[in-house]
Design a protein around this motif. Structure first.
Motif, mmCIF file in Angstrom:
data_model
loop_
_atom_site.group_PDB
_atom_site.id
_atom_site.type_symbol
_atom_site.label_atom_id
_atom_site.label_comp_id
_atom_site.label_asym_id
_atom_site.label_seq_id
_atom_site.Cartn_x
_atom_site.Cartn_y
_atom_site.Cartn_z
ATOM 1 N N ARG A 23 0.920 -1.247 0.083
ATOM 2 C CA ARG A 23 -0.033 -0.014 0.172
ATOM 3 C C ARG A 23 0.820 1.179 0.126
ATOM 4 N NH1 ARG A 23 -4.854 -0.138 4.274
ATOM 5 N NH2 ARG A 23 -5.382 1.746 2.968
ATOM 6 N N VAL A 24 0.555 2.241 -0.899
ATOM 7 C CA VAL A 24 1.406 3.270 -1.141
ATOM 8 C C VAL A 24 0.457 4.493 -1.067
ATOM 9 C CG1 VAL A 24 2.687 4.950 -2.778
ATOM 10 C CG2 VAL A 24 3.307 2.254 -2.452
ATOM 11 N N GLY A 25 0.961 5.569 -0.453
ATOM 12 C CA GLY A 25 -0.239 6.830 -0.362
ATOM 13 C C GLY A 25 0.728 7.849 -1.232
ATOM 14 N N VAL A 26 -0.028 8.804 -1.808
ATOM 15 C CA VAL A 26 0.479 10.141 -2.363
ATOM 16 C C VAL A 26 -0.355 11.308 -2.079
ATOM 17 C CG1 VAL A 26 0.985 11.348 -4.482
ATOM 18 C CG2 VAL A 26 1.249 8.682 -4.300
ATOM 19 N N LEU A 27 0.310 12.171 -1.280
ATOM 20 C CA LEU A 27 -0.551 13.436 -1.138
ATOM 21 C C LEU A 27 -0.389 14.391 -2.083
ATOM 22 C CD1 LEU A 27 -2.275 14.931 0.939
ATOM 23 C CD2 LEU A 27 -0.112 15.727 2.240
ATOM 24 N N VAL A 103 4.477 6.941 1.973
ATOM 25 C CA VAL A 103 3.733 7.940 1.429
ATOM 26 C C VAL A 103 4.620 9.011 0.977
ATOM 27 C CG1 VAL A 103 1.968 9.716 2.127
ATOM 28 C CG2 VAL A 103 1.790 7.627 3.318
ATOM 29 N N VAL A 104 4.215 9.460 -0.397
ATOM 30 C CA VAL A 104 4.910 10.328 -0.723
ATOM 31 C C VAL A 104 4.227 11.661 -0.955
ATOM 32 C CG1 VAL A 104 6.156 11.056 -3.052
ATOM 33 C CG2 VAL A 104 6.040 8.837 -2.344
ATOM 34 N N GLU A 105 5.030 12.720 -0.522
ATOM 35 C CA GLU A 105 4.234 14.222 -0.547
ATOM 36 C C GLU A 105 4.592 14.640 -1.981
ATOM 37 O OE1 GLU A 105 5.303 17.580 -1.345
ATOM 38 O OE2 GLU A 105 6.824 17.030 -0.207
ATOM 39 N N LEU A 118 3.792 17.345 5.287
ATOM 40 C CA LEU A 118 4.476 16.088 5.816
ATOM 41 C C LEU A 118 4.062 16.089 7.262
ATOM 42 C CD1 LEU A 118 8.006 17.270 4.379
ATOM 43 C CD2 LEU A 118 6.627 15.005 3.950
ATOM 44 N N ALA A 119 3.866 17.132 8.009
ATOM 45 C CA ALA A 119 3.437 16.985 9.424
ATOM 46 C C ALA A 119 2.120 16.356 9.624
ATOM 47 C CB ALA A 119 3.363 18.429 10.085
ATOM 48 N N ARG A 120 1.192 16.650 8.407
ATOM 49 C CA ARG A 120 -0.168 15.976 8.748
ATOM 50 C C ARG A 120 0.025 14.438 8.173
ATOM 51 N NH1 ARG A 120 -3.952 17.632 5.051
ATOM 52 N NH2 ARG A 120 -2.445 19.059 3.673
ATOM 53 N N ILE A 121 0.870 14.174 7.176
ATOM 54 C CA ILE A 121 0.974 12.605 7.049
ATOM 55 C C ILE A 121 1.538 11.866 8.076
ATOM 56 C CG2 ILE A 121 2.194 11.210 5.444
ATOM 57 C CD1 ILE A 121 2.290 13.469 3.445
ATOM 58 N N GLU A 122 2.639 12.521 8.768
ATOM 59 C CA GLU A 122 3.245 11.942 9.991
ATOM 60 C C GLU A 122 2.427 11.631 11.125
ATOM 61 O OE1 GLU A 122 7.552 11.834 11.820
ATOM 62 O OE2 GLU A 122 6.172 13.686 12.343
ATOM 63 N N ALA A 123 1.139 12.482 11.183
ATOM 64 C CA ALA A 123 0.504 12.438 12.372
ATOM 65 C C ALA A 123 -0.554 10.862 12.092
ATOM 66 C CB ALA A 123 -0.445 13.747 12.250
ATOM 67 N N VAL A 124 -0.695 10.448 10.975
ATOM 68 C CA VAL A 124 -1.581 9.430 10.868
ATOM 69 C C VAL A 124 -1.029 8.182 10.310
ATOM 70 C CG1 VAL A 124 -3.634 11.026 10.152
ATOM 71 C CG2 VAL A 124 -2.148 9.893 8.344
ATOM 72 N N ILE A 125 0.181 8.043 9.863
ATOM 73 C CA ILE A 125 0.954 7.013 9.386
ATOM 74 C C ILE A 125 1.451 6.111 10.348
ATOM 75 C CG2 ILE A 125 1.338 7.739 6.892
ATOM 76 C CD1 ILE A 125 4.198 8.368 7.717
ATOM 77 N N ALA A 126 1.917 5.002 10.201
ATOM 78 C CA ALA A 126 2.344 3.842 11.242
ATOM 79 C C ALA A 126 3.717 4.517 11.568
ATOM 80 C CB ALA A 126 2.211 2.658 10.767
ATOM 81 N N PRO A 127 4.306 3.969 12.708
ATOM 82 C CA PRO A 127 5.661 4.230 13.123
ATOM 83 C C PRO A 127 6.695 3.849 12.233
ATOM 84 C CG PRO A 127 4.272 3.685 15.059
ATOM 85 C CD PRO A 127 3.584 3.193 13.803
ATOM 86 N N ASP A 128 6.447 2.445 11.583
ATOM 87 C CA ASP A 128 7.745 2.054 10.559
ATOM 88 C C ASP A 128 7.474 2.431 9.143
ATOM 89 O OD1 ASP A 128 5.135 0.792 10.352
ATOM 90 O OD2 ASP A 128 6.244 -1.433 10.398
ATOM 91 N N ALA A 129 6.340 3.327 8.898
ATOM 92 C CA ALA A 129 6.128 3.852 7.683
ATOM 93 C C ALA A 129 7.185 4.634 7.111
ATOM 94 C CB ALA A 129 4.744 4.177 7.422
ATOM 95 N N VAL A 130 7.613 4.746 5.889
ATOM 96 C CA VAL A 130 8.473 5.602 5.129
ATOM 97 C C VAL A 130 7.708 6.559 4.454
ATOM 98 C CG1 VAL A 130 10.109 5.823 3.489
ATOM 99 C CG2 VAL A 130 9.955 3.693 4.727
ATOM 100 N N LEU A 131 8.308 7.922 4.808
ATOM 101 C CA LEU A 131 7.663 9.251 4.456
ATOM 102 C C LEU A 131 8.902 9.799 3.461
ATOM 103 C CD1 LEU A 131 5.740 11.401 4.561
ATOM 104 C CD2 LEU A 131 6.526 12.310 6.821
ATOM 105 N N ALA A 132 8.194 10.334 2.479
ATOM 106 C CA ALA A 132 8.957 10.742 1.302
ATOM 107 C C ALA A 132 8.516 12.025 0.872
ATOM 108 C CB ALA A 132 9.179 9.873 0.026
ATOM 109 N N SER A 133 9.474 13.220 0.330
ATOM 110 C CA SER A 133 8.994 13.855 -0.492
ATOM 111 C C SER A 133 9.632 14.355 -1.821
ATOM 112 C CB SER A 133 9.582 15.461 0.288
ATOM 113 O OG SER A 133 9.336 16.466 -0.549
ATOM 114 N N ASN A 134 8.612 14.800 -2.808
ATOM 115 C CA ASN A 134 9.019 14.551 -4.225
ATOM 116 C C ASN A 134 9.707 16.029 -4.430
ATOM 117 O OD1 ASN A 134 8.937 13.654 -6.932
ATOM 118 N ND2 ASN A 134 7.435 15.128 -7.301
ATOM 119 N N THR A 135 10.416 16.894 -3.659
ATOM 120 C CA THR A 135 10.713 18.162 -3.612
ATOM 121 C C THR A 135 11.950 17.902 -4.680
ATOM 122 O OG1 THR A 135 12.063 20.038 -2.507
ATOM 123 C CG2 THR A 135 12.301 17.508 -1.637
ATOM 124 N N SER A 136 11.965 19.102 -5.331
ATOM 125 C CA SER A 136 13.074 19.089 -6.622
ATOM 126 C C SER A 136 14.227 20.043 -6.163
ATOM 127 C CB SER A 136 12.517 19.521 -7.678
ATOM 128 O OG SER A 136 11.677 20.802 -7.621
#
Length: 301
Positions: A23-27, A103-105, A118-136
């Motif tokens: 399962r992958v998320g994209v914001l 989850v990719v922002e 990113l803060a809103r994503i972190e508040a809801v995902i599991a502690p072991d989930a990976v959080l990424a930004s598509n910043t360029s």
């Protein structure tokens, strides 16, 4: 701010090929977010895309399904349109990202907007989930300050158009866990793309080099050195670039180029100062292919 939660244990670096998270998320479901969703769908993930409102979510669904249909026509996947459509979920509620392993922002290139996302994503995902930004261009350190656990955070810089691009830039923050980086490398390879790993620095590798060439090409147009077509031909024929810097700028979006230039101008100095011509074209709505007009005329935005 509440006290930081205890970071989850980090996995050891994986060995051998690994599949993307189930399962992958994209914001953010714009051109980039929809492309990222498309890539993970074809790799077998269930993908949830969160947008700001119902209208934007429906537009994102249309972009993703149209892109999927094109991949089916080209023979890039043996999965059916119905199966792929059933694997993508659109939402306006960030809590629907809760079950994702990654989850990719993918919101616009604005520091405050990304930090909030990113803060809103972190508040809801599991502690072991990976959080990424598509910043360029925005440094991870500037974004990680919004997070309780930056060890699971990194950059996954995809390129437009995502389905056709072979590159993903993995940006490693000062505290990004090694196991997270290696997992990301495996996921990118599972997408059929090539990862490059770069340190957290303004513009990373790709945006910094690409922007330097693009800004000089824009200055040459501004000074009347040559036409956009001839400047591009110089790089395409003389240096074997598949597309010249001005055509590429039209594909990326002049507004995106301007945002990156402003970020690098602030961090790296005057050599990245946006030319007046770029500012004028953005102010006039000449953003490139997506508006039908930039340095070139585009019949299909």
């Amino acid at each position: 701010m509440t006290d930081a939660a205890e970071p989850a244990p980090r996995p050891d670096a994986p060995t051998g090929p690994i599949a993307p998270p189930s399962r992958v998320g994209v914001l953010g479901g714009g051109r980039m977010g929809s492309g990222i969703a498309h890539a993970f769908l074809l790799a077998g993930s269930e993908v949830t895309v969160v947008e700001r409102d119902a209208e934007a979510a429906e537009a994102a669904r249309g972009r993703i399904l149209a892109s999927v249909a094109d991949s089916i026509r080209r023979g890039a996947t043996d999965r059916s349109q119905a199966a792929l459509a059933a694997s993508v979920h659109l939402s306006t509620d960030v809590s629907d990202l809760a079950g994702a392993g990654l989850v990719v922002e993918a919101v616009p290139e604005d520091r405050d907007l990304k930090r909030d996302a990113l803060a809103r994503i972190e508040a809801v995902i599991a502690p072991d989930a990976v959080l990424a930004s598509n910043t360029s261009s925005i440094g991870l350190a500037a974004l990680a300050g919004a997070l309780r656990d930056p060890a699971r955070f990194l950059g996954l810089h995809f390129f437009n158009p995502v389905p056709a691009s072979r590159l993903v830039e993995i940006v490693v923050g000062d505290v990004t866990a090694a196991g997270v980086v290696e997992s990301a490398r495996g996921w990118v390879e599972a997408l059929g793309k090539t990862p490059i790993v770069v340190a957290d620095a303004p513009g990373f590798a790709s945006s910094r080099l690409g922007l330097a060439l693009a800004l000089e090409a824009i200055r040459m147009v501004e000074a009347g050195v040559a036409s956009p077509a001839d400047i591009d031909a110089a790089m395409e024929l003389g240096y074997r670039h598949p597309a010249g810097p001005l055509r590429t700028t039209d594909l990326v979006g002049l507004d995106v180029r301007l945002a990156i230039a402003e970020e690098l101008h602030a961090t790296l100095g005057d050599r990245f100062a946006p030319p007046d011509l770029l500012r004028r074209m953005v102010a006039d709505g000449r953003l490139g292919r997506k508006t039908g007009r930039g340095f070139y005329e585009w019949s299909t935005p």
